[in-house]
Scaffold this motif. Structure first.
Motif, PDB file in Angstrom:
ATOM      1  N   LYS A  74      23.322 -62.966   1.083  1.00 17.86           N
ATOM      2  CA  LYS A  74      23.984 -62.287  -0.036  1.00 17.86           C
ATOM      3  C   LYS A  74      23.068 -62.222  -1.255  1.00 17.86           C
ATOM      4  N   GLU A  75      22.877 -61.005  -1.773  1.00 19.56           N
ATOM      5  CA  GLU A  75      22.116 -60.830  -3.001  1.00 19.56           C
ATOM      6  C   GLU A  75      22.959 -61.260  -4.198  1.00 19.56           C
ATOM      7  N   ASP A  76      22.299 -61.743  -5.252  1.00 21.03           N
ATOM      8  CA  ASP A  76      23.023 -62.105  -6.468  1.00 21.03           C
ATOM      9  C   ASP A  76      23.302 -60.885  -7.332  1.00 21.03           C
ATOM     10  N   LYS A  77      22.514 -59.811  -7.121  1.00 19.78           N
ATOM     11  CA  LYS A  77      22.684 -58.541  -7.828  1.00 19.78           C
ATOM     12  C   LYS A  77      21.863 -57.499  -7.067  1.00 19.78           C
ATOM     13  N   PRO A  78      22.045 -56.205  -7.362  1.00 17.24           N
ATOM     14  CA  PRO A  78      21.246 -55.194  -6.658  1.00 17.24           C
ATOM     15  C   PRO A  78      19.759 -55.324  -6.990  1.00 17.24           C
ATOM     16  N   HIS A  79      18.931 -55.287  -5.945  1.00 20.20           N
ATOM     17  CA  HIS A  79      17.482 -55.379  -6.129  1.00 20.20           C
ATOM     18  C   HIS A  79      16.745 -54.142  -5.634  1.00 20.20           C
ATOM     19  N   GLY A  80      17.479 -53.141  -5.128  1.00 20.78           N
ATOM     20  CA  GLY A  80      16.834 -51.978  -4.527  1.00 20.78           C
ATOM     21  C   GLY A  80      16.464 -52.266  -3.083  1.00 20.78           C
ATOM     22  N   SER A  81      16.190 -51.212  -2.316  1.00 22.62           N
ATOM     23  CA  SER A  81      15.921 -51.391  -0.882  1.00 22.62           C
ATOM     24  C   SER A  81      14.675 -52.222  -0.617  1.00 22.62           C
ATOM     25  N   ALA A  82      13.610 -51.987  -1.361  1.00 24.56           N
ATOM     26  CA  ALA A  82      12.395 -52.800  -1.200  1.00 24.56           C
ATOM     27  C   ALA A  82      12.556 -54.150  -1.898  1.00 24.56           C
ATOM     28  N   GLY A  83      13.250 -54.149  -3.038  1.00 27.20           N
ATOM     29  CA  GLY A  83      13.466 -55.394  -3.773  1.00 27.20           C
ATOM     30  C   GLY A  83      14.281 -56.398  -2.986  1.00 27.20           C
ATOM     31  N   SER A  84      15.256 -55.935  -2.203  1.00 24.43           N
ATOM     32  CA  SER A  84      16.055 -56.828  -1.369  1.00 24.43           C
ATOM     33  C   SER A  84      15.189 -57.536  -0.342  1.00 24.43           C
ATOM     34  N   LEU A  85      14.278 -56.778   0.236  1.00 26.62           N
ATOM     35  CA  LEU A  85      13.346 -57.344   1.217  1.00 26.62           C
ATOM     36  C   LEU A  85      12.495 -58.441   0.568  1.00 26.62           C
ATOM     37  N   TYR A  86      11.991 -58.137  -0.621  1.00 26.88           N
ATOM     38  CA  TYR A  86      11.112 -59.086  -1.316  1.00 26.88           C
ATOM     39  C   TYR A  86      11.884 -60.319  -1.797  1.00 26.88           C
ATOM     40  N   TYR A  87      13.112 -60.117  -2.241  1.00 22.36           N
ATOM     41  CA  TYR A  87      13.920 -61.218  -2.770  1.00 22.36           C
ATOM     42  C   TYR A  87      14.131 -62.306  -1.721  1.00 22.36           C
ATOM     43  N   PHE A  88      14.254 -61.895  -0.456  1.00 18.57           N
ATOM     44  CA  PHE A  88      14.483 -62.856   0.629  1.00 18.57           C
ATOM     45  C   PHE A  88      13.236 -63.038   1.497  1.00 18.57           C
ATOM     46  N   ARG A  89      12.059 -62.854   0.886  1.00 22.22           N
ATOM     47  CA  ARG A  89      10.819 -62.901   1.665  1.00 22.22           C
ATOM     48  C   ARG A  89      10.600 -64.255   2.343  1.00 22.22           C
ATOM     49  N   ASP A  90      10.990 -65.345   1.688  1.00 20.99           N
ATOM     50  CA  ASP A  90      10.776 -66.673   2.290  1.00 20.99           C
ATOM     51  C   ASP A  90      11.598 -66.841   3.560  1.00 20.99           C
ATOM     52  N   GLN A  91      12.864 -66.417   3.509  1.00 14.52           N
ATOM     53  CA  GLN A  91      13.715 -66.516   4.698  1.00 14.52           C
ATOM     54  C   GLN A  91      13.215 -65.595   5.809  1.00 14.52           C
ATOM     55  N   ILE A  92      12.800 -64.377   5.436  1.00 11.43           N
ATOM     56  CA  ILE A  92      12.338 -63.409   6.429  1.00 11.43           C
ATOM     57  C   ILE A  92      11.066 -63.888   7.122  1.00 11.43           C
ATOM     58  N   MET A  93      10.229 -64.603   6.381  1.00 11.32           N
ATOM     59  CA  MET A  93       8.938 -65.039   6.929  1.00 11.32           C
ATOM     60  C   MET A  93       8.987 -66.446   7.534  1.00 11.32           C
ATOM     61  N   GLU A  94      10.178 -67.039   7.639  1.00  7.60           N
ATOM     62  CA  GLU A  94      10.297 -68.410   8.181  1.00  7.60           C
ATOM     63  C   GLU A  94       9.641 -68.565   9.543  1.00  7.60           C
ATOM     64  N   GLU A  95       9.799 -67.568  10.403  1.00  3.92           N
ATOM     65  CA  GLU A  95       9.261 -67.644  11.771  1.00  3.92           C
ATOM     66  C   GLU A  95       7.860 -67.033  11.873  1.00  3.92           C
ATOM     67  N   PHE A 130      13.944 -54.467  -9.705  1.00  4.58           N
ATOM     68  CA  PHE A 130      14.638 -53.477  -8.879  1.00  4.58           C
ATOM     69  C   PHE A 130      13.589 -52.521  -8.332  1.00  4.58           C
ATOM     70  N   VAL A 131      13.314 -52.612  -7.027  1.00  9.81           N
ATOM     71  CA  VAL A 131      12.256 -51.801  -6.424  1.00  9.81           C
ATOM     72  C   VAL A 131      12.840 -50.958  -5.295  1.00  9.81           C
ATOM     73  N   ARG A 132      12.678 -49.647  -5.435  1.00  6.95           N
ATOM     74  CA  ARG A 132      13.186 -48.703  -4.433  1.00  6.95           C
ATOM     75  C   ARG A 132      12.101 -48.426  -3.404  1.00  6.95           C
ATOM     76  N   LEU A 133      12.486 -48.414  -2.154  1.00 10.24           N
ATOM     77  CA  LEU A 133      11.504 -48.183  -1.096  1.00 10.24           C
ATOM     78  C   LEU A 133      10.938 -46.772  -1.165  1.00 10.24           C
ATOM     79  N   ASP A 134      11.815 -45.788  -1.399  1.00  8.95           N
ATOM     80  CA  ASP A 134      11.359 -44.402  -1.367  1.00  8.95           C
ATOM     81  C   ASP A 134      10.440 -44.050  -2.538  1.00  8.95           C
ATOM     82  N   GLN A 135      10.973 -44.133  -3.775  1.00  8.77           N
ATOM     83  CA  GLN A 135      10.184 -43.715  -4.931  1.00  8.77           C
ATOM     84  C   GLN A 135       9.058 -44.680  -5.290  1.00  8.77           C
ATOM     85  N   ASP A 136       9.273 -45.993  -5.122  1.00 13.99           N
ATOM     86  CA  ASP A 136       8.303 -46.975  -5.608  1.00 13.99           C
ATOM     87  C   ASP A 136       7.275 -47.414  -4.574  1.00 13.99           C
TER      88      ASP A 136
END
Length: 415
Positions: A89-110, A232-238
């Motif tokens: 769960k995000e604490d607030k909107p981070h954008g499509s790319a920002g969401s990925l980055y916000y949880f980078r530690d969990q995503i990279m655990e493996e 807030f980072v958008r995947l498309d525009q940013d």
């Protein structure tokens, strides 16, 4: 990295309650990603497709819904697919790319070698293994799934230009005002972990600009408060637009079906597309019957095992019947979704409609529409616990929950 050591994770962006407003009245009590298409939650179809990815170790769902909204589903799908599925769960909107980055530690655990990123509201056959192989051949940071559409509809999506030989992404623009290309972004990506460095550069650039404006003047400081937040980072525009033409991003084109599920009407169309896919991939999920011991089934139909259907009913094509539904004698269903605990009484007809949970349709009633999936009243929607009394006809209408209809209606929104 040795092939035996390669690991893949998938991230599916599921949005939040505010995005679900487009799906009202069906999203009042059920998060849009859990709305059933072809008898399975919307998000189930991309998760199920992930099972075909070699060396998949984890699936993450990222969104703004409360964790309790997804707890039961995440537990059941993890057991069913035997792949860990986790909701973040995000604490607030981070954008499509920002969401990925916000949880980078969990995503990279493996320590994955590749990361798939999918939007939940996409309907396609998800050619993920082939896309991954193409991505490895290209050698860039990321690969986008793309498809050709009509020139008239292309500007509703992200349009792009790709090199016809190398498949490199040369130009990308989100929903342009003038025609650029009939090749569009499908909202399905695969990246190497280097994507986190790319997103970080956007953060640092934003922070530098914000600091510079802050130093310049009070007026600039006021402008900063109105600009996009630094986190807030958008995947498309940013990300996609700036990296296009730099030998970093590539494309994989699909010629199979693809739709974006923007409205309840599109959910009927996409449910039909998934039912057709079941005929090839999971024929055991489709119902059959010839009107003798079981109801007559025409075309692609899903009927939940707990549903009770009278043998004289005729169902199909493109119908999904959910749990504990009761369908009486002489009922006719076509191109519709019938949700849990609905009762449809004798000789009722449902066409191009969605019948909400715990609703009741009376004898000889009709709930129907013209089937234009792109218009607001192109299908009929009954919210939860709606009662349509005997012989009442409901055409091209939307009915909010807990209403009783004792008079026929056409092209109305019943609040």
């Amino acid at each position: 990295m040795d092939i035996a050591e390669e690991k893949v994770v998938t991230v599916i962006l599921v949005g939040g309650p505010s995005k679900g407003t487009r799906f009202r009245p069906l999203s009042f009590n059920t998060p849009e990603p859990l709305f059933p298409l072809a008898g399975q939650p919307m998000v189930h179809h991309p998760i199920s497709a992930c099972k075909r990815i070699p060396n998949l170790v984890q699936v993450f769902l990222i969104g703004l819904y409360e964790e309790r909204d997804f707890a039961l589903y995440v537990s059941s799908i993890s057991n069913e697919l035997r792949v860990p599925v986790r909701y973040l769960k995000e604490d607030k909107p981070h954008g499509s790319a920002g969401s990925l980055y916000y949880f980078r530690d969990q995503i990279m655990e493996e320590s994955p070698s590749h990361i798939f990123l999918l939007n939940f509201d996409i309907c396609c056959n998800f050619p993920l293994p082939n896309m991954l192989e193409a991505h490895k051949t290209y050698g860039g940071v990321g690969t986008l799934l793309v498809i050709k559409v009509s020139a008239e509809s292309a500007n509703q999506f992200g349009e792009l230009v790709a090199d016809p030989t190398s498949k490199e992404l040369l130009h990308y623009t989100e929903k342009p005002e003038t025609f650029v290309s009939d090749l569009i972004n499908c909202g399905v990506y695969v990246f190497t972990p280097e994507i986190f460095s790319v997103i970080q550069e956007v953060y640092l650039l934003r922070e530098d600009k914000a600091y510079t404006r802050n130093e310049l003047s009070y007026e600039s400081q006021q402008f900063t408060t109105r600009s996009i937040p630094t986190d807030f980072v958008r995947l498309d525009q940013d990300i996609l637009s700036p990296l296009a033409g730099k030998k970093q991003l590539y494309t994989y084109e699909t010629s199979d079906f693809w739709e974006q599920i923007k409205t309840p009407g599109m959910s009927i169309k996409c449910s039909a597309l998934y039912l057709a896919q079941f005929r090839l991939s999971s024929p055991h999920l489709l119902a059959n019957g010839d009107g003798n011991r079981n109801a007559t089934v025409v075309g692609d139909v899903y009927i939940h095992p707990s549903a009770k259907v009278h043998p004289t009913a005729k169902i199909g094509p493109d119908v999904s019947v959910s749990a504990n539904v009761r369908i009486a004698a002489g009922v006719r269903l076509m191109n519709c979704i019938v949700l849990d605990d609905v009762e449809i009484k004798e000789n009722a007809v449902v066409m191009h409609s969605i019948v909400g949970w715990k609703s009741s349709l009376g004898r000889w009633s009709r709930v129907q529409a013209d089937g234009d999936y792109n218009t607001k009243l192109g299908i009929t929607i009954l919210g939860e616990s709606v009662t349509v009394e005997d012989e009442v006809v409901v055409i091209n209408s939307i009915v909010l929950p807990n209403k009783v209809l004792n008079l026929s209606v056409q092209e109305e929104i019943i609040l």
